[in-house]
Write a protein that holds these residues in place. Structure first.
Motif, PDB file in Angstrom:
ATOM      1  N   ALA A  41      -5.271   7.749 -25.034  1.00 41.98           N
ATOM      2  CA  ALA A  41      -5.334   7.984 -23.586  1.00 41.98           C
ATOM      3  C   ALA A  41      -3.922   7.894 -23.038  1.00 41.98           C
ATOM      4  CB  ALA A  41      -6.227   6.949 -22.918  1.00 41.98           C
ATOM      5  N   PHE A  42      -3.674   8.557 -21.918  1.00 41.23           N
ATOM      6  CA  PHE A  42      -2.346   8.533 -21.311  1.00 41.23           C
ATOM      7  C   PHE A  42      -2.459   8.700 -19.803  1.00 41.23           C
ATOM      8  CE2 PHE A  42       1.435  10.600 -19.647  1.00 41.23           C
ATOM      9  CZ  PHE A  42       2.411   9.713 -20.064  1.00 41.23           C
ATOM     10  N   ALA A  43      -1.594   8.013 -19.084  1.00 46.75           N
ATOM     11  CA  ALA A  43      -1.490   8.167 -17.635  1.00 46.75           C
ATOM     12  C   ALA A  43      -0.014   8.079 -17.272  1.00 46.75           C
ATOM     13  CB  ALA A  43      -2.285   7.083 -16.918  1.00 46.75           C
ATOM     14  N   GLY A  44       0.367   8.739 -16.211  1.00 44.37           N
ATOM     15  CA  GLY A  44       1.739   8.699 -15.728  1.00 44.37           C
ATOM     16  C   GLY A  44       1.731   8.697 -14.220  1.00 44.37           C
ATOM     17  N   TYR A  45       2.621   7.906 -13.593  1.00 44.06           N
ATOM     18  CA  TYR A  45       2.629   7.737 -12.150  1.00 44.06           C
ATOM     19  C   TYR A  45       4.043   7.738 -11.596  1.00 44.06           C
ATOM     20  CZ  TYR A  45      -1.732   5.513 -13.592  1.00 44.06           C
ATOM     21  OH  TYR A  45      -2.921   5.228 -14.183  1.00 44.06           O
ATOM     22  N   LEU A  46       4.193   8.326 -10.448  1.00 43.10           N
ATOM     23  CA  LEU A  46       5.399   8.242  -9.625  1.00 43.10           C
ATOM     24  C   LEU A  46       4.895   7.897  -8.243  1.00 43.10           C
ATOM     25  CD1 LEU A  46       8.442   8.690  -9.152  1.00 43.10           C
ATOM     26  CD2 LEU A  46       7.880  11.068  -8.633  1.00 43.10           C
TER      27      LEU A  46
ATOM     28  N   TYR B 158       8.521   3.595  -7.794  1.00 46.51           N
ATOM     29  CA  TYR B 158       8.300   3.276  -9.196  1.00 46.51           C
ATOM     30  C   TYR B 158       7.959   4.517 -10.007  1.00 46.51           C
ATOM     31  CZ  TYR B 158       3.431   3.456  -7.681  1.00 46.51           C
ATOM     32  OH  TYR B 158       2.228   3.852  -7.150  1.00 46.51           O
ATOM     33  N   LEU B 159       8.207   4.399 -11.288  1.00 45.96           N
ATOM     34  CA  LEU B 159       7.807   5.390 -12.285  1.00 45.96           C
ATOM     35  C   LEU B 159       7.150   4.601 -13.405  1.00 45.96           C
ATOM     36  CD1 LEU B 159       7.810   8.218 -13.617  1.00 45.96           C
ATOM     37  CD2 LEU B 159      10.028   7.609 -14.586  1.00 45.96           C
TER      38      LEU B 159
ATOM     39  N   VAL C 123       0.869  -1.173   0.000  1.00 44.72           N
ATOM     40  CA  VAL C 123       0.000   0.000   0.000  1.00 44.72           C
ATOM     41  C   VAL C 123       0.901   1.215   0.000  1.00 44.72           C
ATOM     42  CG1 VAL C 123      -1.745   1.303   1.268  1.00 44.72           C
ATOM     43  CG2 VAL C 123      -1.778  -1.182   1.324  1.00 44.72           C
ATOM     44  N   GLY C 124       0.527   2.229  -0.799  1.00 42.12           N
ATOM     45  CA  GLY C 124       1.363   3.418  -0.827  1.00 42.12           C
ATOM     46  C   GLY C 124       0.685   4.616  -1.436  1.00 42.12           C
ATOM     47  N   LEU C 125       1.497   5.584  -1.784  1.00 41.41           N
ATOM     48  CA  LEU C 125       1.047   6.838  -2.362  1.00 41.41           C
ATOM     49  C   LEU C 125       1.412   6.876  -3.828  1.00 41.41           C
ATOM     50  CD1 LEU C 125      -0.141   9.676  -1.988  1.00 41.41           C
ATOM     51  CD2 LEU C 125       2.167  10.456  -1.389  1.00 41.41           C
ATOM     52  N   ASN C 126       0.456   7.260  -4.636  1.00 44.80           N
ATOM     53  CA  ASN C 126       0.626   7.336  -6.079  1.00 44.80           C
ATOM     54  C   ASN C 126       0.442   8.798  -6.498  1.00 44.80           C
ATOM     55  OD1 ASN C 126       0.824   5.680  -8.537  1.00 44.80           O
ATOM     56  ND2 ASN C 126      -1.137   6.621  -9.003  1.00 44.80           N
ATOM     57  N   LEU C 127       1.439   9.380  -7.136  1.00 47.34           N
ATOM     58  CA  LEU C 127       1.349  10.754  -7.627  1.00 47.34           C
ATOM     59  C   LEU C 127       1.360  10.725  -9.149  1.00 47.34           C
ATOM     60  CD1 LEU C 127       4.031  12.328  -5.277  1.00 47.34           C
ATOM     61  CD2 LEU C 127       1.551  12.361  -4.982  1.00 47.34           C
ATOM     62  N   GLY C 128       0.555  11.568  -9.759  1.00 49.44           N
ATOM     63  CA  GLY C 128       0.524  11.622 -11.214  1.00 49.44           C
ATOM     64  C   GLY C 128      -0.846  11.965 -11.725  1.00 49.44           C
ATOM     65  N   THR C 129      -1.184  11.433 -12.886  1.00 51.49           N
ATOM     66  CA  THR C 129      -2.490  11.728 -13.465  1.00 51.49           C
ATOM     67  C   THR C 129      -3.613  11.191 -12.586  1.00 51.49           C
ATOM     68  OG1 THR C 129      -2.294   9.736 -14.812  1.00 51.49           O
ATOM     69  CG2 THR C 129      -1.691  11.815 -15.848  1.00 51.49           C
TER      70      THR C 129
ATOM     71  N   ILE D 147       9.644   1.442 -14.418  1.00 47.80           N
ATOM     72  CA  ILE D 147      10.886   1.009 -13.768  1.00 47.80           C
ATOM     73  C   ILE D 147      10.663   1.114 -12.268  1.00 47.80           C
ATOM     74  CG2 ILE D 147      11.907   3.317 -13.893  1.00 47.80           C
ATOM     75  CD1 ILE D 147      14.647   1.829 -14.311  1.00 47.80           C
ATOM     76  N   GLU D 148      11.262   0.179 -11.527  1.00 49.02           N
ATOM     77  CA  GLU D 148      11.076   0.112 -10.083  1.00 49.02           C
ATOM     78  C   GLU D 148      12.417   0.033  -9.380  1.00 49.02           C
ATOM     79  OE1 GLU D 148       8.790  -3.385  -9.270  1.00 49.02           O
ATOM     80  OE2 GLU D 148       6.983  -2.563 -10.200  1.00 49.02           O
ATOM     81  N   TYR D 149      12.387   0.382  -8.109  1.00 51.34           N
ATOM     82  CA  TYR D 149      13.546   0.171  -7.247  1.00 51.34           C
ATOM     83  C   TYR D 149      13.037  -0.236  -5.880  1.00 51.34           C
ATOM     84  CZ  TYR D 149      17.632   0.679  -4.398  1.00 51.34           C
ATOM     85  OH  TYR D 149      18.645   0.423  -3.528  1.00 51.34           O
ATOM     86  N   ASN D 150      13.553  -1.336  -5.349  1.00 46.86           N
ATOM     87  CA  ASN D 150      13.136  -1.845  -4.052  1.00 46.86           C
ATOM     88  C   ASN D 150      14.253  -1.568  -3.041  1.00 46.86           C
ATOM     89  OD1 ASN D 150      12.243  -3.278  -1.840  1.00 46.86           O
ATOM     90  ND2 ASN D 150      11.363  -4.901  -3.106  1.00 46.86           N
ATOM     91  N   PHE D 151      13.963  -0.750  -2.035  1.00 45.37           N
ATOM     92  CA  PHE D 151      14.950  -0.382  -1.038  1.00 45.37           C
ATOM     93  C   PHE D 151      15.395  -1.552  -0.170  1.00 45.37           C
ATOM     94  CE2 PHE D 151      13.390   3.817  -2.062  1.00 45.37           C
ATOM     95  CZ  PHE D 151      14.560   4.568  -2.056  1.00 45.37           C
ATOM     96  N   SER D 152      14.651  -2.651  -0.156  1.00 45.33           N
ATOM     97  CA  SER D 152      15.041  -3.807   0.653  1.00 45.33           C
ATOM     98  C   SER D 152      16.330  -4.446   0.137  1.00 45.33           C
ATOM     99  CB  SER D 152      13.917  -4.835   0.714  1.00 45.33           C
ATOM    100  OG  SER D 152      13.680  -5.383  -0.559  1.00 45.33           O
TER     101      SER D 152
END
Length: 169
Positions: A158-163, A138-139, A33-39, A123-128
């Protein structure tokens, strides 16, 4: 008008319900569970299934906020890791691709809904990998095909973008 709203709620439920139904039978049995920023700014969810993940976001369509419209948006997609970039020193950056759907319900002069098929690439990065912090950042960019716009069949781009960042359990 009530029939159109009921239809859009039904479509949204059909897209989201399988995510929750499958959650208990995961091979990987991970959940985030987390926070999604973007469209679509809001809450991001991730359900791990071993070979693929189910990604879901629900929140506000920020592209419409500045135009004075209030739009709730949600999407769900299956995502696969198709390549992993080796960053050296044990760091890995998975590249993902998926297929899914995006829906939005606008509350301006009346209630209208939109539906799109999307193809999220990210693309993702896992801090673990370097610490005990179970956070994945992720982006994602998600081009797609709009099917319904403002309660009418309207095929287009259509387009969506997320960070975002997700805490993995």
């Amino acid at each position: 008008m009530k029939k159109k709203i009921a239809l859009m709620v039904l479509i949204f439920a059909m897209l989201v319900t399988p995510v929750f139904a499958l959650g208990g039978v995961s091979e990987d049995n991970s959940f985030g569970v987390g926070l999604n920023l973007g469209t679509n700014t809001g809450v991001g969810l991730r359900f791990g299934f071993g070979d693929f993940d189910i990604l879901s976001n629900i929140g506000f369509d920020v592209l419409n906020v500045f135009s004075g419209n209030f739009v709730l948006a949600g999407d769900v997609a299956a995502s696969w890791n198709f390549y992993t970039i080796d960053g050296g020193r044990g760091l890995e950056f998975p590249l993902t691709v998926g297929v899914g759907a995006n829906t939005a319900i606008a509350f301006n002069d009346g209630v209208s809904a939109s539906l799109s098929a999307i193809v999220p690439v990210g693309i993702e990065y896992n801090f673990s990998q370097i610490s005990d912090v179970p956070i994945t950042m992720y982006l994602r960019l998600a081009p797609g095909l709009r099917i319904i716009s403002a309660n009418r069949v309207d095929v287009g781009f259509a387009f969506a973008g997320y960070l975002g960042a997700i805490w993995n359990f």
